[in-house]
Design a protein around this motif. Structure first.
Motif, PDB file in Angstrom:
ATOM      1  N   PRO A 102       0.838  -1.210   0.000  1.00 37.53           N
ATOM      2  CA  PRO A 102       0.000   0.000   0.000  1.00 37.53           C
ATOM      3  C   PRO A 102       0.866   1.249   0.000  1.00 37.53           C
ATOM      4  N   PRO A 103       0.300   2.416  -0.401  1.00 34.66           N
ATOM      5  CA  PRO A 103       1.089   3.660  -0.466  1.00 34.66           C
ATOM      6  C   PRO A 103       1.653   4.067   0.890  1.00 34.66           C
ATOM      7  N   VAL A 104       0.877   3.884   1.940  1.00 32.84           N
ATOM      8  CA  VAL A 104       1.321   4.082   3.323  1.00 32.84           C
ATOM      9  C   VAL A 104       0.613   3.035   4.167  1.00 32.84           C
ATOM     10  N   GLU A 105       1.121   2.769   5.355  1.00 31.90           N
ATOM     11  CA  GLU A 105       0.487   1.748   6.196  1.00 31.90           C
ATOM     12  C   GLU A 105      -0.860   2.201   6.737  1.00 31.90           C
ATOM     13  N   VAL A 106      -0.975   3.506   7.007  1.00 32.12           N
ATOM     14  CA  VAL A 106      -2.227   4.057   7.528  1.00 32.12           C
ATOM     15  C   VAL A 106      -2.526   5.351   6.787  1.00 32.12           C
ATOM     16  N   TYR A 107      -3.758   5.514   6.336  1.00 33.36           N
ATOM     17  CA  TYR A 107      -4.115   6.813   5.757  1.00 33.36           C
ATOM     18  C   TYR A 107      -5.548   7.172   6.110  1.00 33.36           C
ATOM     19  N   THR A 108      -5.851   8.463   6.070  1.00 34.50           N
ATOM     20  CA  THR A 108      -7.191   8.958   6.344  1.00 34.50           C
ATOM     21  C   THR A 108      -7.897   9.277   5.031  1.00 34.50           C
ATOM     22  N   TYR A 109      -9.205   9.202   5.065  1.00 33.58           N
ATOM     23  CA  TYR A 109     -10.025   9.399   3.874  1.00 33.58           C
ATOM     24  C   TYR A 109     -11.223  10.260   4.277  1.00 33.58           C
ATOM     25  N   PHE A 110     -11.297  11.497   3.712  1.00 29.62           N
ATOM     26  CA  PHE A 110     -12.356  12.428   4.110  1.00 29.62           C
ATOM     27  C   PHE A 110     -12.646  13.410   2.995  1.00 29.62           C
ATOM     28  N   SER A 111     -13.770  14.096   3.119  1.00 31.45           N
ATOM     29  CA  SER A 111     -14.139  15.188   2.222  1.00 31.45           C
ATOM     30  C   SER A 111     -14.984  16.159   3.046  1.00 31.45           C
ATOM     31  N   VAL A 112     -14.325  17.144   3.637  1.00 26.09           N
ATOM     32  CA  VAL A 112     -14.965  18.051   4.593  1.00 26.09           C
ATOM     33  C   VAL A 112     -15.259  19.391   3.918  1.00 26.09           C
ATOM     34  N   SER A 113     -16.507  19.830   4.030  1.00 27.43           N
ATOM     35  CA  SER A 113     -16.922  21.084   3.394  1.00 27.43           C
ATOM     36  C   SER A 113     -16.555  22.286   4.251  1.00 27.43           C
ATOM     37  N   ARG A 114     -15.930  23.267   3.618  1.00 30.46           N
ATOM     38  CA  ARG A 114     -15.724  24.602   4.188  1.00 30.46           C
ATOM     39  C   ARG A 114     -16.297  25.574   3.153  1.00 30.46           C
ATOM     40  N   TRP A 115     -17.617  25.571   3.037  1.00 34.16           N
ATOM     41  CA  TRP A 115     -18.277  26.259   1.938  1.00 34.16           C
ATOM     42  C   TRP A 115     -17.673  27.633   1.674  1.00 34.16           C
ATOM     43  N   PRO A 116     -17.351  27.953   0.402  1.00 34.70           N
ATOM     44  CA  PRO A 116     -17.602  27.179  -0.821  1.00 34.70           C
ATOM     45  C   PRO A 116     -16.458  26.228  -1.189  1.00 34.70           C
ATOM     46  N   PHE A 117     -15.563  25.961  -0.242  1.00 35.74           N
ATOM     47  CA  PHE A 117     -14.428  25.090  -0.505  1.00 35.74           C
ATOM     48  C   PHE A 117     -14.687  23.692   0.043  1.00 35.74           C
ATOM     49  N   THR A 118     -13.862  22.744  -0.403  1.00 39.77           N
ATOM     50  CA  THR A 118     -13.899  21.389   0.118  1.00 39.77           C
ATOM     51  C   THR A 118     -12.480  20.931   0.407  1.00 39.77           C
ATOM     52  N   LEU A 119     -12.261  20.452   1.616  1.00 39.67           N
ATOM     53  CA  LEU A 119     -10.967  19.897   2.001  1.00 39.67           C
ATOM     54  C   LEU A 119     -11.017  18.389   1.812  1.00 39.67           C
ATOM     55  N   GLU A 120     -10.103  17.859   1.009  1.00 40.78           N
ATOM     56  CA  GLU A 120     -10.091  16.429   0.738  1.00 40.78           C
ATOM     57  C   GLU A 120      -8.771  15.814   1.159  1.00 40.78           C
ATOM     58  N   SER A 121      -8.827  14.543   1.520  1.00 36.84           N
ATOM     59  CA  SER A 121      -7.621  13.836   1.931  1.00 36.84           C
ATOM     60  C   SER A 121      -6.654  13.693   0.759  1.00 36.84           C
ATOM     61  N   THR A 122      -5.356  13.658   1.090  1.00 29.44           N
ATOM     62  CA  THR A 122      -4.345  13.477   0.057  1.00 29.44           C
ATOM     63  C   THR A 122      -4.497  12.119  -0.615  1.00 29.44           C
ATOM     64  N   LEU A 123      -4.813  11.115   0.176  1.00 27.77           N
ATOM     65  CA  LEU A 123      -4.960   9.758  -0.340  1.00 27.77           C
ATOM     66  C   LEU A 123      -6.414   9.335  -0.328  1.00 27.77           C
ATOM     67  N   SER A 124      -6.766   8.445  -1.257  1.00 29.23           N
ATOM     68  CA  SER A 124      -8.107   7.884  -1.316  1.00 29.23           C
ATOM     69  C   SER A 124      -8.010   6.502  -1.961  1.00 29.23           C
ATOM     70  N   PRO A 125      -9.033   5.665  -1.788  1.00 26.46           N
ATOM     71  CA  PRO A 125      -8.984   4.330  -2.394  1.00 26.46           C
ATOM     72  C   PRO A 125      -9.001   4.414  -3.915  1.00 26.46           C
ATOM     73  N   THR A 126      -7.899   4.110  -4.529  1.00 31.50           N
ATOM     74  CA  THR A 126      -7.802   4.183  -5.992  1.00 31.50           C
ATOM     75  C   THR A 126      -7.521   2.833  -6.639  1.00 31.50           C
ATOM     76  N   ARG A 127      -7.017   1.858  -5.850  1.00 33.14           N
ATOM     77  CA  ARG A 127      -6.738   0.525  -6.385  1.00 33.14           C
ATOM     78  C   ARG A 127      -6.620  -0.446  -5.212  1.00 33.14           C
ATOM     79  N   SER A 128      -6.605  -1.725  -5.528  1.00 32.46           N
ATOM     80  CA  SER A 128      -6.448  -2.757  -4.506  1.00 32.46           C
ATOM     81  C   SER A 128      -4.971  -3.087  -4.336  1.00 32.46           C
ATOM     82  N   TYR A 129      -4.567  -3.295  -3.075  1.00 37.72           N
ATOM     83  CA  TYR A 129      -3.168  -3.606  -2.775  1.00 37.72           C
ATOM     84  C   TYR A 129      -2.993  -4.995  -2.176  1.00 37.72           C
ATOM     85  N   THR A 130      -4.034  -5.530  -1.555  1.00 29.99           N
ATOM     86  CA  THR A 130      -3.894  -6.807  -0.846  1.00 29.99           C
ATOM     87  C   THR A 130      -4.701  -7.939  -1.469  1.00 29.99           C
TER      88      THR A 130
END
Length: 208
Positions: A102-130
């Protein structure tokens, strides 16, 4: 939409530089933010009090006070510089034979609104590793990234996570709070499993 990746707003950058020069512990960085707020309020008072006494407020004074209010809103969250600890809730566990890479052993996944902006996690599920169905399994168990921040851990149980608003990034302009603190994890038992945890929605990033 804004992706968080190690960028600081100029105001926060100046505060961090000053705090570093003062060589104080991060838990006391809030005094720096409080000092900035008091300075800004003093500047605003210096503009508006004489104008009120003269009973004649100029446009530049109104603009100056409005700017002070904008910057104060940006700084208020930074007054609390304590390191927070959160115990995550286990959502699901996937037993696997091969942990893969995996890209890192632990990562966070979020999409938090700060209207009109959105803060998104650097990493997200994009492929299978295991395993072939890992990606679909993660997406199935992380349905509400606006309501929760998910933690995906490969091979490690997560006991707790720690964060401080003065760490990580903040790329949003004043008055928005764009803080996405870097997260430190307390890990437990190792195993051949992928874990999905969740906490209340917070823009906490791993910043790989």
């Amino acid at each position: 939409m804004f992706l968080v990746f190690g960028i600081l707003s100029p105001l926060v950058m100046i505060m961090r530089m000053l705090a570093n020069l003062l060589n104080i512990p991060m838990e006391k960085y809030g005094f720096v933010a409080a000092g900035f707020i008091l300075l800004l309020l003093a500047l605003a008072a210096g503009q508006i009090v004489p104008a009120c006494k003269e009973r004649k407020v100029h446009r530049r004074q109104v603009v100056a006070v409005a700017l002070v209010c904008i910057f104060v809103c940006k700084l208020i969250p930074y007054v609390d510089s304590r390191t927070k600890t959160v115990t995550p809730e286990l959502v699901a566990t996937l037993e696997v034979e091969d942990m893969g890479e995996p890209p890192v052993e632990v990562y966070t996944y979020f999409s938090v609104s700060r209207w009109p902006f959105t803060l998104e996690s650097t990493l997200s599920p994009t492929r299978s590793y295991t395993s072939a169905d890992e990606k679909d399994w993660i997406l199935e168990n992380t349905p509400s990234t606006g309501e929760y921040t998910y933690i995906i851990s490969y091979g490690h149980e997560i006991l707790a996570l720690h964060y401080n608003i003065w760490s990580g990034s903040d790329l949003l302009p004043a008055p928005w709070n764009g803080a996405t603190p870097a997260t430190e994890f307390e890990t437990g038992t190792e195993s051949n499993a992928v874990y999905v945890y969740r906490i209340d929605a917070l823009p906490l990033d791993t910043h790989p």
